[in-house]
Write a protein that holds these residues in place. Structure first.
Motif, PDB file in Angstrom:
ATOM      1  N   ALA A   1       1.740   0.466  -8.233  1.00 45.56           N
ATOM      2  CA  ALA A   1       0.361   0.478  -7.928  1.00 45.56           C
ATOM      3  C   ALA A   1      -0.086   1.986  -7.209  1.00 45.56           C
ATOM      4  O   ALA A   1      -0.999   2.556  -7.844  1.00 45.56           O
ATOM      5  N   GLY A   2       1.035   2.399  -6.284  1.00 44.51           N
ATOM      6  CA  GLY A   2       0.702   3.522  -5.625  1.00 44.51           C
ATOM      7  C   GLY A   2       0.762   4.680  -6.398  1.00 44.51           C
ATOM      8  O   GLY A   2       0.480   5.665  -6.368  1.00 44.51           O
ATOM      9  N   GLU A   3       1.629   4.677  -7.490  1.00 46.12           N
ATOM     10  CA  GLU A   3       2.044   5.727  -8.578  1.00 46.12           C
ATOM     11  C   GLU A   3       1.039   5.627  -9.644  1.00 46.12           C
ATOM     12  O   GLU A   3       0.343   6.866 -10.268  1.00 46.12           O
ATOM     13  N   LYS A   4       0.435   4.593 -10.080  1.00 45.91           N
ATOM     14  CA  LYS A   4      -0.168   4.531 -11.540  1.00 45.91           C
ATOM     15  C   LYS A   4      -1.791   4.206 -11.305  1.00 45.91           C
ATOM     16  O   LYS A   4      -2.363   4.148 -12.207  1.00 45.91           O
ATOM     17  N   ILE A   5      -2.361   3.599 -10.185  1.00 47.69           N
ATOM     18  CA  ILE A   5      -3.737   3.030 -10.101  1.00 47.69           C
ATOM     19  C   ILE A   5      -4.359   4.087  -9.149  1.00 47.69           C
ATOM     20  O   ILE A   5      -3.945   3.989  -7.939  1.00 47.69           O
ATOM     21  N   SER A   6      -5.518   4.331  -9.396  1.00 46.54           N
ATOM     22  CA  SER A   6      -6.334   5.509  -8.462  1.00 46.54           C
ATOM     23  C   SER A   6      -7.572   5.117  -8.203  1.00 46.54           C
ATOM     24  O   SER A   6      -8.483   5.794  -7.392  1.00 46.54           O
ATOM     25  N   ASP A   7      -8.293   4.299  -9.222  1.00 45.95           N
ATOM     26  CA  ASP A   7      -9.742   4.044  -9.252  1.00 45.95           C
ATOM     27  C   ASP A   7     -10.202   2.936  -8.512  1.00 45.95           C
ATOM     28  O   ASP A   7     -11.270   2.608  -8.580  1.00 45.95           O
ATOM     29  N   GLY A   8      -9.228   2.340  -7.706  1.00 49.48           N
ATOM     30  CA  GLY A   8      -9.690   1.195  -7.003  1.00 49.48           C
ATOM     31  C   GLY A   8      -9.528  -0.143  -7.517  1.00 49.48           C
ATOM     32  O   GLY A   8      -9.762  -1.056  -6.925  1.00 49.48           O
ATOM     33  N   THR A   9      -8.847  -0.026  -8.954  1.00 46.46           N
ATOM     34  CA  THR A   9      -8.886  -1.480  -9.540  1.00 46.46           C
ATOM     35  C   THR A   9      -7.847  -2.346  -8.814  1.00 46.46           C
ATOM     36  O   THR A   9      -6.865  -1.840  -8.283  1.00 46.46           O
TER      37      THR A   9
END
Length: 342
Positions: free
Chosen positions: A242-250
């Motif tokens: 998640a730290g690598e691939k999600i950035s929009d607050g999902t």
């Protein structure tokens, strides 16, 4: 870029990094080449969990409460990514019987997010919980329910003050991502267990009962409650992804889709430990929702993640760790208190 090279040289803050999950996350980040700063007040974390990584030049440990003036601001200095795991939280006995403690998470989470934004941190990964999901959806054990992330779009009915705090933190973080452009992700943990776990959570409590040779063997509720206990290594792997691939607050579920009843778990613990005892059901004790299991399709799609450790295998590993490391007199001395405290 591989997951190993992604973290190489990055400076990471793990709040609650001496905890069961936080210390395991720290170990995996160090293996990937990160420099880790840990802040933990050790109210529920344990120094023994991180002792082996201190003194090597790649871990900075601050023994402090993030809610105290100036601590969180200082902790953010020079940090690239924050994994925010610190929380006032315990197992089911604690969550049901204590509301004021978990209420402090509203302040703690808001403070961490605000100071991360001020320090120009690039990303915040928040440890959320299956407790954000509406209780009214989890009351029928005869339904095959899998909770999907969109079920928190409303109406909401979170699990105690702890669940409401986690849900509000998710909403706050998503707003920060949208309005301020900070990278953000929320990971909804489902009933995590494994080595370094503590007796206030159900699986470890049941292992402790066998370790103490409790007879009758107590099970809270009638034993029909359904859970998807998820092994620590799978949880940590999903958190890092998640730290690598999600950035929009999902927000994304991290949980297996195995459906295991409390009674199933108790019987497996007795089977694997060779403990022969009668089962005593305690319907008057806290049980939480009766039917809580994640749908993990979104995690598979966004992260390429799925749990790898089946419950029977993870339970065996956890039992082996517990029996190899615990002192019977010490467990006996603290067990009663741990069932309802942190």
């Amino acid at each position: 870029m591989t997951t190993e090279t992604f973290w190489s040289g990055k400076r990471v803050l793990v709040t609650g990094g001496a905890s069961f999950i936080g210390s395991t996350l720290t170990d995996r980040l160090l293996e990937r080449g990160a420099y880790v700063r840990i802040v933990d007040d050790l109210t529920s974390g344990h120094l023994d969990n991180i002792r082996g990584v201190l003194g090597g030049g790649k871990v900075d440990f601050i023994h402090a409460d993030l809610r105290e003036p100036g601590i969180t601001r200082a902790a953010m200095h020079g940090v690239d990514t924050v994994f925010h795991l610190a929380a006032d939280h315990g197992g089911r006995g604690y969550v049901d019987l204590h509301q004021a403690g978990p209420a402090s998470n509203f302040f703690l989470d808001g403070l961490v997010f605000a100071e991360a934004l001020k320090a120009k941190v690039k990303k915040i990964v928040f440890a959320s919980s299956g407790c954000v999901y509406p209780n009214f959806l989890q009351s029928d054990i005869h339904k095959e329910i899998y909770l999907t992330e969109d079920l928190t779009n409303g109406p909401n009915d979170a699990d105690n003050t702890y669940g409401w705090a986690k849900l509000m933190a998710e909403f706050t973080l998503k707003a920060y991502a949208k309005e301020h452009g900070i990278g953000a992700a929320s990971c909804r943990y489902f009933t995590v267990y494994g080595p370094r776990g503590v007796e206030n959570h159900a699986v470890i409590a049941m292992i402790a009962r066998a370790f103490l040779k409790q007879d009758p063997f107590e099970v809270w509720g009638d034993g029909t409650q359904i859970r998807n206990w998820t092994y620590i290594d799978d949880i940590v792997e999903g958190t890092i992804l998640a730290g690598e691939k999600i950035s929009d607050g999902t927000a994304v579920n991290l949980g297996t889709m195995e459906r295991i009843t409390v009674l199933d778990c108790a019987n497996m613990v007795c089977e694997f430990t060779g403990h022969k005892a009668s089962i005593k059901k305690r319907p008057e004790m806290p049980t939480g929702p009766l039917n809580r299991v994640a749908d993990n399709a979104l995690g598979k799609r966004l992260l390429g993640w799925e749990p790898k450790v089946p419950f029977r295998e993870g339970l065996k590993r956890t039992i082996d760790w517990y029996f190899a490391t615990k002192n019977r007199d010490e467990v006996q001395r603290t067990f009663g208190r741990m069932l309802t405290e942190r």
